[in-house]
Design a protein around this motif. Structure first.
Motif, short mmCIF file in Angstrom:
data_model
loop_
_atom_site.label_atom_id
_atom_site.label_comp_id
_atom_site.label_asym_id
_atom_site.label_seq_id
_atom_site.Cartn_x
_atom_site.Cartn_y
_atom_site.Cartn_z
N TYR A 72 39.56 33.99 47.28
CA TYR A 72 39.88 35.09 48.19
C TYR A 72 41.05 34.73 49.11
N SER A 75 42.02 35.26 53.22
CA SER A 75 40.84 35.56 54.01
C SER A 75 40.62 34.51 55.09
N ASP A 125 35.15 36.04 56.46
CA ASP A 125 34.60 36.37 55.15
C ASP A 125 33.70 35.27 54.60
N TYR A 320 52.16 38.66 47.79
CA TYR A 320 50.92 38.67 47.02
C TYR A 320 51.03 39.73 45.93
N THR A 323 46.71 41.45 40.84
CA THR A 323 45.92 42.68 40.84
C THR A 323 44.56 42.40 41.46
N GLU A 324 43.85 43.44 41.80
CA GLU A 324 42.52 43.28 42.39
C GLU A 324 41.58 42.57 41.43
N ALA A 325 41.81 42.71 40.14
CA ALA A 325 40.99 42.04 39.13
C ALA A 325 41.40 40.58 38.92
N GLY A 340 39.81 39.63 44.88
CA GLY A 340 39.36 40.99 45.17
C GLY A 340 40.52 41.73 45.77
N GLN A 341 40.20 42.74 46.55
CA GLN A 341 41.26 43.49 47.22
C GLN A 341 41.91 42.62 48.29
N PHE A 342 43.23 42.46 48.22
CA PHE A 342 43.95 41.67 49.20
C PHE A 342 44.10 42.47 50.49
N LYS A 343 43.56 41.94 51.56
CA LYS A 343 43.54 42.66 52.83
C LYS A 343 44.60 42.16 53.81
#
Length: 358
Positions: A72, A75, A125, A320, A323-325, A340-343
């Motif tokens: 992740y 995070s 996280d 970044y 992809t989310e996958a 996962g989703q990059f925040k």
């Protein structure tokens, strides 16, 4: 607050001593005697953990600082440790904590639920058991892990991996990721500079890779004249390739004189660059450099099409593209790790955290 917990891993010897079976040191204790780790002590008929619920401090860090580059990315992670260690590394960078023999080092107290609450309040996280080796405060770390998992917080062990098989199975069952410090690739180094042995660490690495779902990354601190020869680095990398696979991230980090190894110079940047080249030539896909200023050595590249996927500047993510996958957007290759989703990037911050004692 202090709570002492009788651990699972011990047995009585015929001479009346009790042996701690947590780690390969197998400390054999008389009444009131502490193990080499300092925080496990015989009290009556059991070995207790004297550091339960007490810490040397809490901070929110970027996950990349652990270092974890494939768990992740970007995070934040709440980091804490206790005191003591079951290794005796003469070059320890956290020696004021790991070598402490004063219980006053443990200035902050927190129950597992208080730590989980802090993660939610501060938006962390994950929680990292770090600074000293969490193996020695396993019961505390495992209880924290259970409480954090209940509220959706991941758990990370930053460890030297010096732990016995039964305890290893129970401890890592509670972890989502681990960065294991592979000190070197010779038993002589482990004996002389760490007061330990190499094989138990290799056993832990193989166990994590093949018998658990724990995400694994490895760190090796390169010390001039001790573990930085090209032959040793190549042998280690070939072992990682053969036993753990090419997708296991490897971090080479620079040594700075500390604790009892003040007569060795800092690691030159060229040594780390050369080590990375060796690892890549051997066939490892993800090789990083730490404790020096580098862009290439901090960047995640696609092993298939060689596109830049994650560009880092220090602990900050400047670009970044995954992809989310967790795949390369250019060629579709799957990148090893937990994504996962990059925040956004937590960046180079370090935020001290003061937990309510309860």
């Amino acid at each position: 607050m202090e709570r002492k917990v009788a651990p699972r891993w011990q047995h009585r010897l015929t001479d009346g001593r009790i042996q701690c079976d947590l780690c390969p040191r197998a400390c054999r204790l008389h009444e009131g005697q502490r193990g080499a780790c300092f925080i496990r002590m015989r009290q009556g008929d059991v070995v207790i953990l004297t550091a339960y619920g007490r810490s040397s401090g809490f901070c929110i860090d970027p996950v990349e600082k652990k270092p974890l580059n494939h768990f992740y990315p970007g995070s934040s992670i709440l980091s804490f440790g206790t005191e003591g260690c079951n290794l005796a590394c003469k070059f320890c960078q956290n020696w004021d904590i790991s070598k402490s023999r004063e219980t006053e080092t443990l200035i902050d107290g927190a129950t597992p639920s208080a730590i989980a609450d802090a993660c939610k309040i501060y938006g962390a996280d994950s929680v990292a058991f770090t600074y000293n080796d969490p193996v020695i405060f396993a019961e505390y770390a495992m209880d924290v892990a259970d409480t954090c998992h209940a509220v959706g917080v991941n758990t990370v062990a930053v460890t030297a991996g010096y732990i016995c098989a039964d305890a290893r199975r129970e401890f890592f069952a509670k972890m989502d990721a681990a960065n294991v410090d592979l000190k070197c690739f010779t038993d002589d180094f482990y004996v002389r500079l760490c007061g330990a042995h190499l094989q138990p660490v290799l056993d832990t690495l193989v166990y994590l890779k093949h018998e658990t779902g724990v995400w694994l990354e490895i760190t090796t601190l390169l010390i001039p004249g001790e573990n930085d020869s090209p032959d040793e680095i190549e042998a280690m990398c070939r072992w990682i390739l053969r036993e753990l696979g090419p997708d296991t991230p490897l971090h080479f980090t620079a040594f700075h004189p500390a604790w009892k190894l003040l007569d060795h110079p800092p690691t030159p940047a060229r040594t780390l660059v050369a080590a990375r080249e060796i690892a890549q030539q051997v066939g490892l896909h993800y090789v990083y450099l730490g404790n020096i200023h580098t862009t290439d050595g901090a960047t995640t590249w696609c092993p298939q099409c060689h596109a830049v996927l994650i560009r880092r500047e220090g602990y900050d993510i400047a670009e970044y593209r995954l992809t989310e996958a967790g795949t390369c957007p250019d060629c579709g290759a799957t990148i090893a790790g937990r994504f996962g989703q990059f925040k956004g990037s937590f960046g180079n911050r370090r935020i001290p955290v003061y937990l309510e004692k309860r």
